[in-house]
Structure formats: structure tokens, C-alpha cells
Design a protein around this motif. Structure first.
Motif, PDB file in Angstrom:
ATOM      1  N   CYS A  70       0.836  -1.211   0.000  1.00  0.00           N
ATOM      2  CA  CYS A  70       0.000   0.000   0.000  1.00  0.00           C
ATOM      3  C   CYS A  70       0.865   1.253   0.000  1.00  0.00           C
ATOM      4  CB  CYS A  70      -0.928   0.016   1.211  1.00  0.00           C
ATOM      5  SG  CYS A  70      -2.269  -1.170   1.121  1.00  0.00           S
ATOM      6  N   LEU A  71       1.907   1.254   0.818  1.00  0.00           N
ATOM      7  CA  LEU A  71       2.802   2.408   0.883  1.00  0.00           C
ATOM      8  C   LEU A  71       3.500   2.620  -0.458  1.00  0.00           C
ATOM      9  CD1 LEU A  71       4.240   4.662   2.432  1.00  0.00           C
ATOM     10  CD2 LEU A  71       5.941   2.962   3.143  1.00  0.00           C
ATOM     11  N   GLU A  72       4.036   1.553  -1.050  1.00  0.00           N
ATOM     12  CA  GLU A  72       4.727   1.669  -2.335  1.00  0.00           C
ATOM     13  C   GLU A  72       3.779   2.180  -3.422  1.00  0.00           C
ATOM     14  OE1 GLU A  72       6.327  -2.234  -2.929  1.00  0.00           O
ATOM     15  OE2 GLU A  72       7.933  -1.935  -1.451  1.00  0.00           O
ATOM     16  N   HIS A  73       2.564   1.677  -3.441  1.00  0.00           N
ATOM     17  CA  HIS A  73       1.586   2.122  -4.426  1.00  0.00           C
ATOM     18  C   HIS A  73       1.234   3.596  -4.212  1.00  0.00           C
ATOM     19  CE1 HIS A  73      -1.674   1.760  -7.316  1.00  0.00           C
ATOM     20  NE2 HIS A  73      -2.467   2.363  -6.440  1.00  0.00           N
ATOM     21  N   SER A  74       1.063   4.001  -2.957  1.00  0.00           N
ATOM     22  CA  SER A  74       0.717   5.392  -2.648  1.00  0.00           C
ATOM     23  C   SER A  74       1.831   6.345  -3.056  1.00  0.00           C
ATOM     24  CB  SER A  74       0.436   5.553  -1.151  1.00  0.00           C
ATOM     25  OG  SER A  74      -0.649   4.757  -0.772  1.00  0.00           O
ATOM     26  N   VAL A  75       3.072   5.972  -2.780  1.00  0.00           N
ATOM     27  CA  VAL A  75       4.210   6.820  -3.142  1.00  0.00           C
ATOM     28  C   VAL A  75       4.310   6.935  -4.664  1.00  0.00           C
ATOM     29  CG1 VAL A  75       6.742   6.955  -3.135  1.00  0.00           C
ATOM     30  CG2 VAL A  75       5.510   6.425  -1.027  1.00  0.00           C
ATOM     31  N   ARG A  76       4.153   5.822  -5.370  1.00  0.00           N
ATOM     32  CA  ARG A  76       4.198   5.841  -6.829  1.00  0.00           C
ATOM     33  C   ARG A  76       3.087   6.749  -7.390  1.00  0.00           C
ATOM     34  NH1 ARG A  76       4.910   0.847  -7.504  1.00  0.00           N
ATOM     35  NH2 ARG A  76       2.728   0.214  -7.536  1.00  0.00           N
TER      36      ARG A  76
END
Length: 99
Positions: A77-83
């Protein structure tokens, strides 16, 4: 409370897959309904009254894998949000400019 092994093909036992869930698609989830099911005494697991203790022992065995799965989902979720935030733009500028 006691634990039993029940034949899934016994009269009164119905099962249904739960397909609409938010995640963990790799782990099948379902619903089992027991309606007027006759369970023979020889299907008892452990001693009479040990069901809660057996259930808690099984829960202890799954806590670590459940926690690690939750950490993996949170990381994704964090990686997707940052992207998404790095790709998104507003007012002719990308979001990282507004840091």
C-alpha cells in the motif's frame, strides 16, 4: 466447548465460497453452516471440553503468518501510494514539488 471433525458431505452441512473480499485472494475463504447435523461421539477431537484450548493453540500457530502478511500488505500500500503521489499532478506541478 468441544472440537469435532465433521464430514462435509453429512446431511445438514452446507458450504459457500466467499469471493467478494478486499484482499488475501490467495487464501480461500468460505462459510460453513451446520443445520441439525448429527455428529457421532467418535468424531470428538481431544477430550470433552478441550475445544477452546485446541482453538487457541491453532490461533497461536497462525499469528506470526497473519502478522507478516499484514506487514506485506501495508508495504505494498505504501509503495503504491508513493508511486501514485509521484505521478499525480495538480496546478501544473507534480505533488513532490509541494513537499
Amino acid at each position: 466447548m468441544s472440537a469435532f471433525i465433521v464430514d462435509m458431505h453429512a446431511p445438514g452441512v452446507t458450504q459457500k465460497s466467499i469471493d467478494s473480499k478486499l484482499g488475501l485472494f490467495c487464501a480461500p475463504t468460505g462459510e460453513i453452516v451446520f443445520e441439525d447435523v448429527k455428529v457421532p461421539k467418535d468424531c470428538l477431537v481431544g477430550q470433552k471440553g478441550d475445544g477452546f484450548k485446541i482453538c487457541m493453540a491453532m490461533l497461536d500457530n497462525t499469528r506470526l503468518s497473519s502478522a507478516s502478511r499484514a506487514v506485506g500488505v501495508a508495504r505494498a500500500c505504501l509503495e503504491h501510494s508513493v508511486r501514485y503521489a509521484n505521478e499525480r499532478s495538480s496546478l501544473a506541478s507534480s505533488f513532490p514539488v509541494f513537499k
